[in-house]
Design a protein around this motif. Structure first.
Motif, mmCIF file in Angstrom:
data_model
loop_
_atom_site.group_PDB
_atom_site.id
_atom_site.type_symbol
_atom_site.label_atom_id
_atom_site.label_comp_id
_atom_site.label_asym_id
_atom_site.label_seq_id
_atom_site.Cartn_x
_atom_site.Cartn_y
_atom_site.Cartn_z
ATOM 1 N N ARG A 186 0.833 -1.214 0.000
ATOM 2 C CA ARG A 186 0.000 0.000 0.000
ATOM 3 C C ARG A 186 0.862 1.256 0.000
ATOM 4 N NH1 ARG A 186 -2.846 -3.389 3.899
ATOM 5 N NH2 ARG A 186 -4.694 -4.229 2.819
ATOM 6 N N THR A 190 0.982 4.107 -2.912
ATOM 7 C CA THR A 190 0.825 5.524 -2.576
ATOM 8 C C THR A 190 1.926 6.358 -3.211
ATOM 9 O OG1 THR A 190 -0.271 5.043 -0.470
ATOM 10 C CG2 THR A 190 0.806 7.181 -0.668
ATOM 11 N N GLY A 222 -0.747 10.302 2.119
ATOM 12 C CA GLY A 222 -1.762 9.392 1.622
ATOM 13 C C GLY A 222 -1.573 7.934 1.969
ATOM 14 N N PHE A 223 -0.602 7.624 2.840
ATOM 15 C CA PHE A 223 -0.360 6.242 3.240
ATOM 16 C C PHE A 223 -1.206 5.916 4.467
ATOM 17 C CE2 PHE A 223 2.534 3.361 5.863
ATOM 18 C CZ PHE A 223 2.019 2.196 5.307
#
Length: 262
Positions: A186, A190, A222-223
């Motif tokens: 993830r 990002t 945005g992580f």
């Protein structure tokens, strides 16, 4: 999209590779160790992170470089200097020469190993307190990332990676430091879409109930990690918490001498 990964044959690279496969995406794997079995969209290009020409060729056309290469534990100073510090320079210089807009640097909690666990969440970003020559190498890598971001307008994320593993084993400190491969993937997704030039220093750790770390710097880019080591607790899990312990763990233990080969 083309993603290039250094140190792709190592533990972290091996765990995250299957999670990065997408239709239309090419993942270019580099290492000095051969990778014989490739998945869909993967290609292997042998190269050392200390070879500027080879790294530049490997990064040509890439949208993102993920730097996982180098020694993964303590080594004599000369080895850290050549492979981890000079190698970090080579990776960033090669990315710049190849016109790569984004770089994700694999830093480590050992850049701040002499911070006590109870103090680790005091700020989104901790000042360096390395625990070993290995930790010094990660501090130097972060500094190089900052330089290249500011000088050349690149987007560079230095991720202080914690304990990457499929499982938490018997627990212990891993309940606080676990980074699941899915959350690492993830983070990579990002950064692959991040359009914010500059240097971003974050913790690469899952959203653990017993986490020692602030997730604010990661969330700012945005992580948003989703996994929690608590969900992996079994009957044999050691759930003791020691917030007086150092982030370094055994890296600062007397049985692990500075500059030793572990």
């Amino acid at each position: 999209m083309l993603i290039a990964i250094t140190g792709a044959a190592g533990l972290v690279g091996t765990l995250v590779r299957p999670l990065l496969r997408r239709p239309g995406r090419v993942v270019r794997l580099t290492d000095i160790v051969a990778i014989d079995e490739l998945g869909d969209g993967e290609e292997f290009q042998p190269a050392s992170i200390t070879d500027l020409e080879a790294m530049t060729a490997a990064f040509t056309g890439a949208d993102l470089v993920i730097h996982l290469g180098g020694h993964s534990a303590e080594r004599p100073w000369e080895q850290i200097l050549e492979t981890n510090i000079n190698g970090g320079y080579v990776v960033l210089e090669a990315a710049h020469r190849a016109g790569v807009p984004r770089v994700l640097l694999g830093s480590s909690l050992h850049a701040t190993g002499y911070v006590a666990a109870r103090d680790a969440a005091a700020a989104p970003v901790l000042q360096p307190r390395p625990d070993t020559y290995y930790g010094v190498g990660k501090v130097a890598l972060e500094a190089l990332g900052s330089l290249y971001a500011d000088r050349f307008g690149m987007t560079v994320v230095s991720a202080r990676i914690c304990t990457v593993a499929d499982t938490i084993g018997t627990g212990g400190r891993t309940l606080s430091t676990w980074l699941s491969p899915a959350d690492l993937a993830r983070l990579i997704e990002t950064v692959s879409e991040l359009d914010r030039p500059g240097h971003h220093l974050i913790w690469a750790v899952s959203d653990n109930t017993r986490s020692w770390f602030s997730l604010e710097a990661g969330k700012a880019i945005g992580f948003h990690p989703l996994d929690d080591a608590e969900s992996r607790i079994g009957p044999d899990t050691d759930v003791r918490e020691d917030r007086d312990a150092l982030l370094a763990g055994v890296f600062a233990d007397a049985n692990h001498p500075l500059g030793g080969t572990w």
